[in-house]
Each structure stands twice: as C-alpha cells, then as structure tokens.
Design an enzyme around this catalytic site. Structure first.
Site, PDB file in Angstrom:
ATOM      1  N   ARG A   1     -61.941 -28.493  90.323  1.00 15.36           N
ATOM      2  CA  ARG A   1     -62.126 -29.579  91.286  1.00 15.36           C
ATOM      3  C   ARG A   1     -60.959 -30.565  91.226  1.00 15.36           C
ATOM      4  NH1 ARG A   1     -67.275 -29.464  93.602  1.00 15.36           N
ATOM      5  NH2 ARG A   1     -68.810 -28.338  92.351  1.00 15.36           N
TER       6      ARG A   1
ATOM      7  N   ASN B   1     -49.477 -27.478 100.203  1.00 16.42           N
ATOM      8  CA  ASN B   1     -48.409 -28.444 100.417  1.00 16.42           C
ATOM      9  C   ASN B   1     -47.134 -27.873  99.783  1.00 16.42           C
ATOM     10  OD1 ASN B   1     -50.090 -30.302 101.713  1.00 16.42           O
ATOM     11  ND2 ASN B   1     -50.694 -31.252  99.787  1.00 16.42           N
TER      12      ASN B   1
ATOM     13  N   HIS C   1     -50.438 -24.282  94.217  1.00 17.41           N
ATOM     14  CA  HIS C   1     -51.901 -24.379  94.253  1.00 17.41           C
ATOM     15  C   HIS C   1     -52.332 -24.512  95.704  1.00 17.41           C
ATOM     16  CE1 HIS C   1     -50.170 -28.405  93.961  1.00 17.41           C
ATOM     17  NE2 HIS C   1     -51.159 -28.808  94.742  1.00 17.41           N
TER      18      HIS C   1
HETATM   19  P1  5GP Z   1     -50.341 -31.762  95.795  1.00 12.18           P
HETATM   20  O1  5GP Z   1     -50.144 -33.222  96.143  1.00 12.18           O
HETATM   21  O2  5GP Z   1     -49.248 -31.299  94.847  1.00 12.18           O
HETATM   22  O3  5GP Z   1     -50.508 -30.848  96.969  1.00 12.18           O
HETATM   23  O4  5GP Z   1     -51.728 -31.666  95.041  1.00 12.18           O
HETATM   24  C1  5GP Z   1     -51.922 -32.124  93.748  1.00 12.18           C
HETATM   25  C2  5GP Z   1     -53.365 -32.470  93.603  1.00 12.18           C
HETATM   26  O5  5GP Z   1     -53.653 -32.514  92.223  1.00 12.18           O
HETATM   27  C3  5GP Z   1     -53.754 -33.821  94.182  1.00 12.18           C
HETATM   28  O6  5GP Z   1     -54.745 -33.634  95.212  1.00 12.18           O
HETATM   29  C4  5GP Z   1     -54.307 -34.596  92.989  1.00 12.18           C
HETATM   30  O7  5GP Z   1     -55.460 -35.370  93.313  1.00 12.18           O
HETATM   31  C5  5GP Z   1     -54.626 -33.502  92.005  1.00 12.18           C
HETATM   32  N1  5GP Z   1     -54.499 -33.889  90.611  1.00 12.18           N
HETATM   33  C6  5GP Z   1     -53.515 -34.628  90.042  1.00 12.18           C
HETATM   34  N2  5GP Z   1     -53.695 -34.756  88.719  1.00 12.18           N
HETATM   35  C7  5GP Z   1     -54.842 -34.048  88.443  1.00 12.18           C
HETATM   36  C8  5GP Z   1     -55.548 -33.789  87.228  1.00 12.18           C
HETATM   37  O8  5GP Z   1     -55.176 -34.208  86.124  1.00 12.18           O
HETATM   38  N3  5GP Z   1     -56.682 -33.042  87.323  1.00 12.18           N
HETATM   39  C9  5GP Z   1     -57.132 -32.533  88.528  1.00 12.18           C
HETATM   40  N4  5GP Z   1     -58.257 -31.819  88.508  1.00 12.18           N
HETATM   41  N5  5GP Z   1     -56.474 -32.766  89.685  1.00 12.18           N
HETATM   42  C10 5GP Z   1     -55.343 -33.509  89.639  1.00 12.18           C
END
Ligand code: 5GP
Ligand code: ZN
Length: 116
Positions: free
Chosen positions: A34, A90, A103
């Site tokens: 999550r 992204n 991811h």
């Molecule tokens: P991005 O911005 O790279 O597409 O997505 C990264 C996602 O990772 C963000 O939606 C953010 O909320 C999530 N995220 C960042 N740090 C953590 C963490 O320590 N644990 C979890 N479960 N999600 C995280």
C-alpha cells in the site's frame, strides 16, 4: 540482496523486507504494497524485486517480468476491489516520479477522477 539491488533504493529495501510496508500480495518476481499516501480507496504500488530505474528500462530488459507485474496488479485489483483499475507508471521527474525503482500505481476501489 541480489546483484541488481541498489543499496540506497527505498523500494529495494521494502522488497527485501528491511523497511516495513503493508504488503498485500507478492510473487516470485514482484511485491505489491500500500502507498503511504493513498490517492484512491485502493492505492497499491507494485514493484519488481529486481531494481530497474523506470518502466522502459524494465520492459527492455525483462518483458516477461513486466507482464508478471501486471498480472500481480490485476490479481490485487480483484482481491481488494472489483477488478477495475487504473495502472500508472510515472516516468521521469516531470511526470511525478520520485522513487527511481520502477513501480506501478494501482488505483481502484471507486469512481476515479478523469484526467481532463
Ligand atoms: P512516484 O512519485 O515515484 O511515482 O511514486 C512514489 C510513491 O511512493 C508515492 O506515491 C509515495 O506516496 C510512495 N512512498 C514514498 N515513500 C514511501 C514509503 O516509505 N512507503 C510506502 N509504502 N510508500 C511510499
Ligand atoms: Zn531499487
């Protein structure tokens, strides 16, 4: 740790279990957990166990791994919601990528807002 792990990568640490996460499903090749800041009733991140910086690098090196990740996401969407979902990769900082371990964002569990 495998040879492709990146020592300073947050999601490598989550996949390895050295940083806790709310893991909802996993396979031999990917882990679903999550998002810490959910943007939908179901907001799950699906990451391969191997480190790739973004989805084109992952697709080029391991297309079967990408297909496997999507299959895991599809299963999570059926488990936690009604099987209807949005999958977002992204790619690059201007697109909102902040974690450079590929991811998918799996968004589900309600009527999702449009892009317009
Ligand atoms: P991005 O911005 O790279 O597409 O997505 C990264 C996602 O990772 C963000 O939606 C953010 O909320 C999530 N995220 C960042 N740090 C953590 C963490 O320590 N644990 C979890 N479960 N999600 C995280
Ligand atoms: Zn990583």
């Amino acid at each position: 740790m495998t040879s492709t792990d990146s020592p300073d990568c947050l999601f490598c640490k989550i996949v390895a279990g050295s940083i806790p996460a709310d893991i909802v499903a996993s396979s031999d090749t990917a882990v679903a957990f999550r998002d810490i800041a959910p943007k939908a009733p179901v907001h799950v991140l699906v990451a391969p166990r191997e480190h790739y910086p973004d989805v084109p690098a992952f697709a080029a090196s391991d297309p079967a791994g990408l297909a496997s990740l999507i299959a895991l996401a599809d299963g999570v969407a059926s488990e936690l919601a009604d099987g209807q979902y949005r999958l977002i990769f992204n790619t690059g900082p201007k697109a909102g990528q902040t974690v450079f371990h590929v991811h998918a964002h799996l968004l589900a569990g309600g009527d999702l807002p449009g892009f317009a």
